[in-house]
Write an enzyme that holds these catalytic residues in place. Structure first.
Site, PDB file in Angstrom:
ATOM      1  N   SER A  79    -120.859 -59.608   4.989  1.00 51.16           N
ATOM      2  CA  SER A  79    -120.759 -58.620   6.065  1.00 51.16           C
ATOM      3  C   SER A  79    -119.429 -58.769   6.782  1.00 51.16           C
ATOM      4  O   SER A  79    -118.874 -59.866   6.873  1.00 51.16           O
ATOM      5  CB  SER A  79    -121.881 -58.835   7.081  1.00 51.16           C
ATOM      6  OG  SER A  79    -121.685 -58.017   8.214  1.00 51.16           O
TER       7      SER A  79
ATOM      8  N   TYR B  25    -125.956 -64.636  13.541  1.00 56.75           N
ATOM      9  CA  TYR B  25    -125.892 -63.923  12.251  1.00 56.75           C
ATOM     10  C   TYR B  25    -124.458 -63.977  11.690  1.00 56.75           C
ATOM     11  O   TYR B  25    -124.253 -64.240  10.501  1.00 56.75           O
ATOM     12  CB  TYR B  25    -126.331 -62.478  12.483  1.00 56.75           C
ATOM     13  CG  TYR B  25    -126.167 -61.537  11.312  1.00 56.75           C
ATOM     14  CD1 TYR B  25    -127.081 -61.540  10.258  1.00 56.75           C
ATOM     15  CD2 TYR B  25    -125.110 -60.606  11.272  1.00 56.75           C
ATOM     16  CE1 TYR B  25    -126.945 -60.647   9.189  1.00 56.75           C
ATOM     17  CE2 TYR B  25    -124.977 -59.715  10.210  1.00 56.75           C
ATOM     18  CZ  TYR B  25    -125.888 -59.743   9.173  1.00 56.75           C
ATOM     19  OH  TYR B  25    -125.749 -58.857   8.119  1.00 56.75           O
TER      20      TYR B  25
HETATM   21  N1  LIG Z   1    -127.457 -52.911   7.225  1.00 56.08           N
HETATM   22  C1  LIG Z   1    -126.255 -53.328   7.603  1.00 56.08           C
HETATM   23  O1  LIG Z   1    -125.646 -52.797   8.567  1.00 56.08           O
HETATM   24  C2  LIG Z   1    -125.575 -54.443   6.862  1.00 56.08           C
HETATM   25  C3  LIG Z   1    -124.197 -54.633   7.089  1.00 56.08           C
HETATM   26  C4  LIG Z   1    -123.543 -55.655   6.423  1.00 56.08           C
HETATM   27  C5  LIG Z   1    -124.257 -56.486   5.564  1.00 56.08           C
HETATM   28  N2  LIG Z   1    -125.587 -56.285   5.365  1.00 56.08           N
HETATM   29  C6  LIG Z   1    -126.288 -57.208   4.480  1.00 56.08           C
HETATM   30  O2  LIG Z   1    -126.784 -56.493   3.357  1.00 56.08           O
HETATM   31  C7  LIG Z   1    -127.959 -57.165   2.871  1.00 56.08           C
HETATM   32  C8  LIG Z   1    -129.076 -56.156   2.711  1.00 56.08           C
HETATM   33  O3  LIG Z   1    -129.392 -55.603   3.987  1.00 56.08           O
HETATM   34  P1  LIG Z   1    -130.090 -54.180   4.176  1.00 56.08           P
HETATM   35  O4  LIG Z   1    -129.220 -53.395   5.067  1.00 56.08           O
HETATM   36  O5  LIG Z   1    -130.497 -53.658   2.872  1.00 56.08           O
HETATM   37  O6  LIG Z   1    -131.335 -54.577   5.080  1.00 56.08           O
HETATM   38  P2  LIG Z   1    -132.860 -54.779   4.686  1.00 56.08           P
HETATM   39  O7  LIG Z   1    -133.371 -53.560   4.016  1.00 56.08           O
HETATM   40  O8  LIG Z   1    -133.519 -55.248   5.933  1.00 56.08           O
HETATM   41  O9  LIG Z   1    -132.800 -55.947   3.609  1.00 56.08           O
HETATM   42  C9  LIG Z   1    -132.820 -57.314   3.947  1.00 56.08           C
HETATM   43  C10 LIG Z   1    -133.674 -58.009   2.938  1.00 56.08           C
HETATM   44  O10 LIG Z   1    -133.719 -59.421   3.226  1.00 56.08           O
HETATM   45  C11 LIG Z   1    -135.065 -59.814   3.056  1.00 56.08           C
HETATM   46  N3  LIG Z   1    -135.407 -61.061   3.737  1.00 56.08           N
HETATM   47  C12 LIG Z   1    -135.377 -61.335   5.055  1.00 56.08           C
HETATM   48  N4  LIG Z   1    -135.814 -62.588   5.271  1.00 56.08           N
HETATM   49  C13 LIG Z   1    -136.126 -63.100   4.053  1.00 56.08           C
HETATM   50  C14 LIG Z   1    -136.634 -64.350   3.602  1.00 56.08           C
HETATM   51  N5  LIG Z   1    -136.961 -65.333   4.471  1.00 56.08           N
HETATM   52  N6  LIG Z   1    -136.812 -64.549   2.282  1.00 56.08           N
HETATM   53  C15 LIG Z   1    -136.538 -63.563   1.397  1.00 56.08           C
HETATM   54  N7  LIG Z   1    -136.057 -62.350   1.757  1.00 56.08           N
HETATM   55  C16 LIG Z   1    -135.869 -62.135   3.072  1.00 56.08           C
HETATM   56  C17 LIG Z   1    -135.864 -58.654   3.631  1.00 56.08           C
HETATM   57  O11 LIG Z   1    -137.218 -58.765   3.289  1.00 56.08           O
HETATM   58  P3  LIG Z   1    -138.358 -58.134   4.222  1.00 56.08           P
HETATM   59  O12 LIG Z   1    -138.376 -56.669   3.894  1.00 56.08           O
HETATM   60  O13 LIG Z   1    -139.596 -58.839   3.794  1.00 56.08           O
HETATM   61  O14 LIG Z   1    -137.976 -58.428   5.658  1.00 56.08           O
HETATM   62  C18 LIG Z   1    -135.133 -57.515   2.960  1.00 56.08           C
HETATM   63  O15 LIG Z   1    -135.554 -57.350   1.623  1.00 56.08           O
HETATM   64  C19 LIG Z   1    -128.255 -58.299   3.851  1.00 56.08           C
HETATM   65  O16 LIG Z   1    -127.684 -59.495   3.364  1.00 56.08           O
HETATM   66  C20 LIG Z   1    -127.496 -57.862   5.093  1.00 56.08           C
HETATM   67  O17 LIG Z   1    -127.153 -58.984   5.904  1.00 56.08           O
HETATM   68  C21 LIG Z   1    -126.269 -55.263   5.982  1.00 56.08           C
END
Ligand SMILES: NC(=O)c1ccc[n+]([C@@H]2O[C@H](COP(=O)([O-])OP(=O)(O)OC[C@H]3O[C@@H](n4cnc5c(N)ncnc54)[C@H](OP(=O)(O)O)[C@@H]3O)[C@@H](O)[C@H]2O)c1
Length: 256
Positions: free
Chosen positions: A149, A162
């Protein structure tokens, strides 16, 4: 294995209910990837994701399996690797989409909660990524995509728990890319800005906000080219570089 356009046959998505992970999987399915394993906490959400992947699949016979995976659970990585061997045989591409934002305001008053955010995003996740990399090294090929990120490029006061975890994961994964060169395993580290997914649904979109589909497209374009890092949107590279070099007294006043 990969085809001539670098489309993997077998894909592991760690964080199998991630919206960004799902978009990457769907775009790979459209290109012809044939076997998927989604590893995550919510079987219901992953089964929904599995149906979406099957619907867009280029190959009618694409198979999508799901397994429970909580990165904080004892023995989670060993079970994950065993399931990957059974379901996929080889892990051609692994998409690491695990992440949790936490709640900075309350987490900074609660070290145990802060510890969980550091573990989910970095200290428990990095060893799992290393284990996947080592398994790929044994098979002699593979490509790991790690969702980092912009938050980790210069850690901000407003989300330093984070952000620090993402900084750790970003450093780990970019150096892993170098370490894996002799083994034939590639690593691509993705640095999105604000993405409108369920992770950020409670927040107002920041400038240059983007979508999971755009992140997926830029990610796969970078992976196809063997790039180690990719920013989404691409302009974020410029913004982050400027922000990174601002004097602290100025950076502190930037309102995000
Ligand atoms: N959205 C943004 O603005 C953004 C920006 C930059 C980077 N990112 C990164 O992109 C990646 C995907 O994010 P996203 O936007 O797709 O959000 P998301 O849909 O909330 O995906 C996050 C995933 O992490 C899983 N997770 C959380 N805690 C966990 C654990 N203890 N063990 C296994 N899995 C776990 C969640 O599972 P559950 O559904 O069970 O909670 C979900 O599948 C993440 O690494 C995030 O930090 C996101």
């Amino acid at each position: 294995m990969f085809d001539a356009l670098h489309t993997p046959d077998n894909v592991l998505v760690v964080g199998g209910s991630s919206e960004i992970g799902l978009e990457i999987a769907k775009q790979l399915a459209r290109r012809g990837s044939s076997k998927f394993l989604l590893a995550g906490r919510s079987l219901e959400e992953m089964q929904r994701a599995a149906r979406q992947i099957s619907q867009v699949s280029e190959r009618a016979a694409a198979s999508v399996s799901v397994i429970h995976f909580d990165v904080l659970a004892e023995g989670a990585t060993e079970s994950l690797l065993a399931a990957a061997k059974a379901e996929l045989e080889t892990i051609d591409m692994a998409v690491i989409a695990v992440g949790a934002l936490g709640n900075q305001a309350s987490d900074e008053k609660d070290p145990a909660a802060a510890e969980r955010i550091l573990e989910v995003n970095f200290s428990k996740l990095a060893p799992a990524v290393l284990a996947i990399a080592n398994q790929m090294a044994t098979q002699g090929f593979g490509h790991i995509v790690v969702l980092s990120s912009v938050a980790g490029v210069r850690v901000r006061r407003s989300n330093f728990i984070y952000g620090a975890a993402k900084a750790g994961m970003d450093g780990f994964a970019t150096a892993l890319a170098d370490a894996m060169i002799p083994s034939g395993v590639k690593v691509t580290v993705v640095r999105p800005g604000f993405v409108t997914t369920k992770m950020t649904a409670h927040l107002s979109p920041a400038p240059l906000s983007t979508t999971a589909a755009k992140v997926a497209a830029e990610t796969l374009r970078a992976a196809d080219r063997g790039k180690v890092t990719v920013w989404v949107p691409p302009l974020m590279a410029v913004v982050a570089t400027v922000y990174r070099h601002l004097p602290r007294v100025v950076a502190r006043r930037v309102p995000f």
